[in-house]
Design a protein around this motif. Structure first.
Motif, PDB file in Angstrom:
ATOM      1  N   GLY A   1      12.130 -32.194 -17.503  1.00 44.27           N
ATOM      2  CA  GLY A   1      13.247 -31.609 -18.282  1.00 44.27           C
ATOM      3  C   GLY A   1      12.390 -31.104 -19.319  1.00 44.27           C
ATOM      4  O   GLY A   1      13.239 -30.474 -20.132  1.00 44.27           O
ATOM      5  N   MET A   2      12.527 -32.309 -20.667  1.00 41.15           N
ATOM      6  CA  MET A   2      11.934 -32.055 -21.666  1.00 41.15           C
ATOM      7  C   MET A   2      11.147 -30.656 -21.506  1.00 41.15           C
ATOM      8  O   MET A   2      11.308 -30.015 -22.788  1.00 41.15           O
ATOM      9  CB  MET A   2      11.080 -33.863 -22.627  1.00 41.15           C
ATOM     10  CG  MET A   2      12.295 -34.304 -22.131  1.00 41.15           C
ATOM     11  SD  MET A   2      14.021 -33.897 -23.689  1.00 41.15           S
ATOM     12  CE  MET A   2      12.129 -32.956 -25.280  1.00 41.15           C
ATOM     13  N   ALA A   3      10.312 -30.777 -21.213  1.00 35.25           N
ATOM     14  CA  ALA A   3       9.050 -29.952 -21.271  1.00 35.25           C
ATOM     15  C   ALA A   3       9.131 -28.321 -20.361  1.00 35.25           C
ATOM     16  O   ALA A   3       9.305 -27.439 -21.328  1.00 35.25           O
ATOM     17  CB  ALA A   3       7.772 -30.102 -19.436  1.00 35.25           C
ATOM     18  N   ARG A   4      10.634 -28.649 -19.571  1.00 34.86           N
ATOM     19  CA  ARG A   4      11.781 -27.553 -19.985  1.00 34.86           C
ATOM     20  C   ARG A   4      11.340 -26.992 -21.235  1.00 34.86           C
ATOM     21  O   ARG A   4      12.518 -25.530 -21.473  1.00 34.86           O
ATOM     22  CB  ARG A   4      12.467 -27.029 -19.113  1.00 34.86           C
ATOM     23  CG  ARG A   4      11.752 -26.854 -17.439  1.00 34.86           C
ATOM     24  CD  ARG A   4      13.329 -26.750 -16.415  1.00 34.86           C
ATOM     25  NE  ARG A   4      14.043 -28.045 -16.144  1.00 34.86           N
ATOM     26  CZ  ARG A   4      13.684 -28.802 -15.445  1.00 34.86           C
ATOM     27  NH1 ARG A   4      12.459 -28.444 -14.553  1.00 34.86           N
ATOM     28  NH2 ARG A   4      14.608 -30.429 -14.758  1.00 34.86           N
ATOM     29  N   ARG A   5      12.423 -27.760 -21.600  1.00 35.02           N
ATOM     30  CA  ARG A   5      13.211 -27.555 -23.675  1.00 35.02           C
ATOM     31  C   ARG A   5      12.340 -27.174 -24.186  1.00 35.02           C
ATOM     32  O   ARG A   5      12.557 -26.035 -24.989  1.00 35.02           O
ATOM     33  CB  ARG A   5      13.562 -28.849 -22.909  1.00 35.02           C
ATOM     34  CG  ARG A   5      15.451 -29.589 -22.746  1.00 35.02           C
ATOM     35  CD  ARG A   5      15.777 -30.353 -23.255  1.00 35.02           C
ATOM     36  NE  ARG A   5      16.509 -31.319 -22.567  1.00 35.02           N
ATOM     37  CZ  ARG A   5      17.774 -32.180 -23.326  1.00 35.02           C
ATOM     38  NH1 ARG A   5      17.063 -32.770 -24.484  1.00 35.02           N
ATOM     39  NH2 ARG A   5      17.964 -32.441 -22.675  1.00 35.02           N
ATOM     40  N   PHE A   6      10.436 -27.542 -23.925  1.00 37.39           N
ATOM     41  CA  PHE A   6      10.338 -27.152 -25.260  1.00 37.39           C
ATOM     42  C   PHE A   6       9.186 -25.703 -24.912  1.00 37.39           C
ATOM     43  O   PHE A   6       8.762 -25.117 -24.807  1.00 37.39           O
ATOM     44  CB  PHE A   6       8.300 -27.886 -25.517  1.00 37.39           C
ATOM     45  CG  PHE A   6       9.113 -29.449 -26.010  1.00 37.39           C
ATOM     46  CD1 PHE A   6       9.338 -28.716 -26.909  1.00 37.39           C
ATOM     47  CD2 PHE A   6       8.921 -30.409 -25.463  1.00 37.39           C
ATOM     48  CE1 PHE A   6       9.626 -30.293 -27.622  1.00 37.39           C
ATOM     49  CE2 PHE A   6       8.713 -31.601 -25.925  1.00 37.39           C
ATOM     50  CZ  PHE A   6       9.540 -31.878 -27.447  1.00 37.39           C
ATOM     51  N   THR A   7       9.617 -25.530 -23.701  1.00 39.20           N
ATOM     52  CA  THR A   7       8.837 -23.525 -22.961  1.00 39.20           C
ATOM     53  C   THR A   7      10.171 -22.717 -23.662  1.00 39.20           C
ATOM     54  O   THR A   7       9.664 -21.834 -24.142  1.00 39.20           O
ATOM     55  CB  THR A   7       9.031 -23.839 -21.302  1.00 39.20           C
ATOM     56  OG1 THR A   7       8.371 -24.058 -20.955  1.00 39.20           O
ATOM     57  CG2 THR A   7       8.841 -23.095 -21.261  1.00 39.20           C
ATOM     58  N   LYS A   8      11.214 -23.094 -22.859  1.00 42.11           N
ATOM     59  CA  LYS A   8      12.310 -22.175 -24.326  1.00 42.11           C
ATOM     60  C   LYS A   8      12.255 -21.891 -25.667  1.00 42.11           C
ATOM     61  O   LYS A   8      12.535 -21.184 -25.795  1.00 42.11           O
ATOM     62  CB  LYS A   8      13.919 -23.002 -23.576  1.00 42.11           C
ATOM     63  CG  LYS A   8      13.957 -22.415 -21.984  1.00 42.11           C
ATOM     64  CD  LYS A   8      15.327 -23.302 -22.111  1.00 42.11           C
ATOM     65  CE  LYS A   8      15.948 -22.959 -20.032  1.00 42.11           C
ATOM     66  NZ  LYS A   8      17.379 -23.869 -20.269  1.00 42.11           N
ATOM     67  N   ALA A   9      11.848 -23.885 -26.387  1.00 46.38           N
ATOM     68  CA  ALA A   9      11.867 -23.050 -28.194  1.00 46.38           C
ATOM     69  C   ALA A   9      10.585 -22.499 -28.265  1.00 46.38           C
ATOM     70  O   ALA A   9      10.773 -21.733 -29.098  1.00 46.38           O
ATOM     71  CB  ALA A   9      11.678 -24.373 -28.077  1.00 46.38           C
ATOM     72  N   LEU A  10       9.615 -22.700 -27.372  1.00 45.06           N
ATOM     73  CA  LEU A  10       8.173 -21.842 -27.462  1.00 45.06           C
ATOM     74  C   LEU A  10       8.948 -20.345 -27.430  1.00 45.06           C
ATOM     75  O   LEU A  10       7.463 -19.759 -27.945  1.00 45.06           O
ATOM     76  CB  LEU A  10       7.535 -22.321 -26.136  1.00 45.06           C
ATOM     77  CG  LEU A  10       5.715 -22.185 -26.640  1.00 45.06           C
ATOM     78  CD1 LEU A  10       5.681 -22.384 -27.567  1.00 45.06           C
ATOM     79  CD2 LEU A  10       5.130 -22.640 -25.543  1.00 45.06           C
ATOM     80  N   ALA A  11       9.664 -19.779 -26.540  1.00 48.32           N
ATOM     81  CA  ALA A  11       9.636 -18.866 -25.994  1.00 48.32           C
ATOM     82  C   ALA A  11      10.323 -18.579 -27.176  1.00 48.32           C
ATOM     83  O   ALA A  11      10.135 -16.807 -27.918  1.00 48.32           O
ATOM     84  CB  ALA A  11      10.559 -18.656 -24.656  1.00 48.32           C
ATOM     85  N   VAL A  12      11.463 -19.151 -28.238  1.00 55.15           N
ATOM     86  CA  VAL A  12      12.362 -18.203 -29.036  1.00 55.15           C
ATOM     87  C   VAL A  12      11.459 -17.899 -30.109  1.00 55.15           C
ATOM     88  O   VAL A  12      10.972 -17.000 -30.675  1.00 55.15           O
ATOM     89  CB  VAL A  12      12.939 -19.132 -29.426  1.00 55.15           C
ATOM     90  CG1 VAL A  12      13.842 -19.191 -30.719  1.00 55.15           C
ATOM     91  CG2 VAL A  12      14.736 -19.005 -28.205  1.00 55.15           C
ATOM     92  N   VAL A  13      10.209 -19.161 -30.396  1.00 57.20           N
ATOM     93  CA  VAL A  13       9.246 -18.795 -31.716  1.00 57.20           C
ATOM     94  C   VAL A  13       8.024 -18.225 -31.167  1.00 57.20           C
ATOM     95  O   VAL A  13       7.890 -17.144 -32.532  1.00 57.20           O
ATOM     96  CB  VAL A  13       8.687 -20.350 -32.063  1.00 57.20           C
ATOM     97  CG1 VAL A  13       7.333 -20.041 -32.593  1.00 57.20           C
ATOM     98  CG2 VAL A  13       9.435 -21.594 -32.555  1.00 57.20           C
ATOM     99  N   SER A  14       7.735 -17.959 -29.605  1.00 52.35           N
ATOM    100  CA  SER A  14       6.874 -16.595 -29.987  1.00 52.35           C
ATOM    101  C   SER A  14       7.548 -15.550 -30.293  1.00 52.35           C
ATOM    102  O   SER A  14       6.240 -15.006 -30.260  1.00 52.35           O
ATOM    103  CB  SER A  14       5.925 -16.191 -28.185  1.00 52.35           C
ATOM    104  OG  SER A  14       5.380 -17.905 -28.306  1.00 52.35           O
ATOM    105  N   GLN A  15       8.887 -14.654 -29.738  1.00 52.60           N
ATOM    106  CA  GLN A  15       9.469 -13.395 -29.324  1.00 52.60           C
ATOM    107  C   GLN A  15       9.940 -13.512 -31.322  1.00 52.60           C
ATOM    108  O   GLN A  15       9.406 -12.507 -31.908  1.00 52.60           O
ATOM    109  CB  GLN A  15      10.954 -13.745 -29.554  1.00 52.60           C
ATOM    110  CG  GLN A  15      11.075 -12.536 -29.300  1.00 52.60           C
ATOM    111  CD  GLN A  15      11.145 -11.509 -29.014  1.00 52.60           C
ATOM    112  OE1 GLN A  15      10.183 -10.952 -27.675  1.00 52.60           O
ATOM    113  NE2 GLN A  15      10.203 -10.133 -30.260  1.00 52.60           N
ATOM    114  N   GLN A  16      10.208 -14.314 -32.046  1.00 54.83           N
ATOM    115  CA  GLN A  16      10.178 -14.347 -33.555  1.00 54.83           C
ATOM    116  C   GLN A  16       8.547 -14.287 -33.703  1.00 54.83           C
ATOM    117  O   GLN A  16       8.465 -13.541 -35.008  1.00 54.83           O
ATOM    118  CB  GLN A  16      10.507 -15.644 -33.817  1.00 54.83           C
ATOM    119  CG  GLN A  16      12.463 -16.257 -34.046  1.00 54.83           C
ATOM    120  CD  GLN A  16      12.251 -17.135 -34.388  1.00 54.83           C
ATOM    121  OE1 GLN A  16      11.548 -18.434 -34.783  1.00 54.83           O
ATOM    122  NE2 GLN A  16      13.205 -17.173 -34.395  1.00 54.83           N
ATOM    123  N   LEU A  17       7.835 -14.758 -33.745  1.00 53.06           N
ATOM    124  CA  LEU A  17       6.151 -14.321 -34.280  1.00 53.06           C
ATOM    125  C   LEU A  17       6.113 -13.144 -34.001  1.00 53.06           C
ATOM    126  O   LEU A  17       5.378 -12.332 -34.863  1.00 53.06           O
ATOM    127  CB  LEU A  17       5.612 -15.638 -33.741  1.00 53.06           C
ATOM    128  CG  LEU A  17       5.008 -16.641 -33.984  1.00 53.06           C
ATOM    129  CD1 LEU A  17       3.880 -17.245 -32.976  1.00 53.06           C
ATOM    130  CD2 LEU A  17       4.338 -16.197 -34.980  1.00 53.06           C
TER     131      LEU A  17
END
Length: 238
Positions: free
Chosen positions: A33-49
């Motif tokens: 569950g937490m891994a999925r949350r970090f994956t979603k946050a990672l997608a946002v950060v990757s797009q910003q980068l």
């Protein structure tokens, strides 16, 4: 690359590394569950980068693909012999030439940078030919920011807040970020306005930074570079 852009990229790279590490820990502990949350946050950060790197170098993505292709071809070449080996060496040489050409072009542009449209508009505000302009992010969604000079003060105005919130272009988290940036709600909470001094050249860089953060962090507007444009009216000299 400007100092502020370099700092933004470094910040998001550090955040990306932290999210990857946290996700790995969750997977080791079977906390999916937490891994999925970090994956979603990672997608946002990757797009910003991705957007920040593109802001620095429009050819960044193409160069990254070429570098990856060369890496994969080199690994494959080591396993092959004869005609296939020679063919892949030729493909590596072609890809390397294309990459070298793009890198040379970037160095030329860095050595002789041209003012951006936003830089030009802000300088026109500072020097007096115009007193206002509009930074349009998306004309179809009517997503834009009015920049209006009043004496030595610049007003950055994001209108139709209620409509943007109803259409989910502006969420609570983004609204809090913009308020932290200095924007305040006015006109029955339907306008976000930031008021900042604007009288010397140093103020131009400060305002450019605010507008970049408005788009990249506040609005999470991923297609900013493709669709944004400046609109202003020349003064009537008659």
């Amino acid at each position: 690359m400007s100092v502020k852009l370099r700092k933004l990229i470094a910040h998001y790279e550090a955040e990306k590394a932290a999210l990857i590490a946290q996700r790995a820990e969750c997977l080791e502990e079977w906390d999916y569950g937490m891994a999925r949350r970090f994956t979603k946050a990672l997608a946002v950060v990757s797009q910003q980068l991705h957007t920040l790197y593109h802001l620095h170098d429009p050819q960044h993505e193409k160069k990254a693909r070429l570098a990856k292709r060369i890496e994969l071809l080199a690994a494959s070449t080591a396993l092959n012999t004869g005609y296939l080996h020679r063919y892949e060496l030729e493909r590596i040489a072609v890809a390397q030439q294309e990459l070298d050409a793009l890198q040379a072009l970037t160095r030329e542009q860095t050595a002789a940078p041209q003012a951006t449209q936003l830089q030009e508009a802000l300088m026109r505000l500072l020097q007096g030919p115009i007193t206002a302009f509009t930074l349009v992010f998306d004309p179809v969604k009517r997503l834009y920011c009015n920049c209006r000079l009043v004496r030595r003060t610049l007003l950055l105005i994001l209108p139709e807040v209620q409509r943007h919130r109803a259409s989910h272009l502006l969420r609570k988290k983004q609204l809090r970020f913009l308020q932290g940036l200095g924007f305040r709600l006015y006109d029955q909470q339907d306008k976000l306005i930031l008021i900042t001094p604007f009288a010397v050249p140093e103020d131009v860089a400060h305002v450019k930074s605010i507008l970049a953060r408005l788009a990249l962090d506040g609005l999470l507007y991923q297609e900013l570079l493709e669709h944004a444009y400046i609109s202003y009216r020349e003064p009537d000299m008659r």
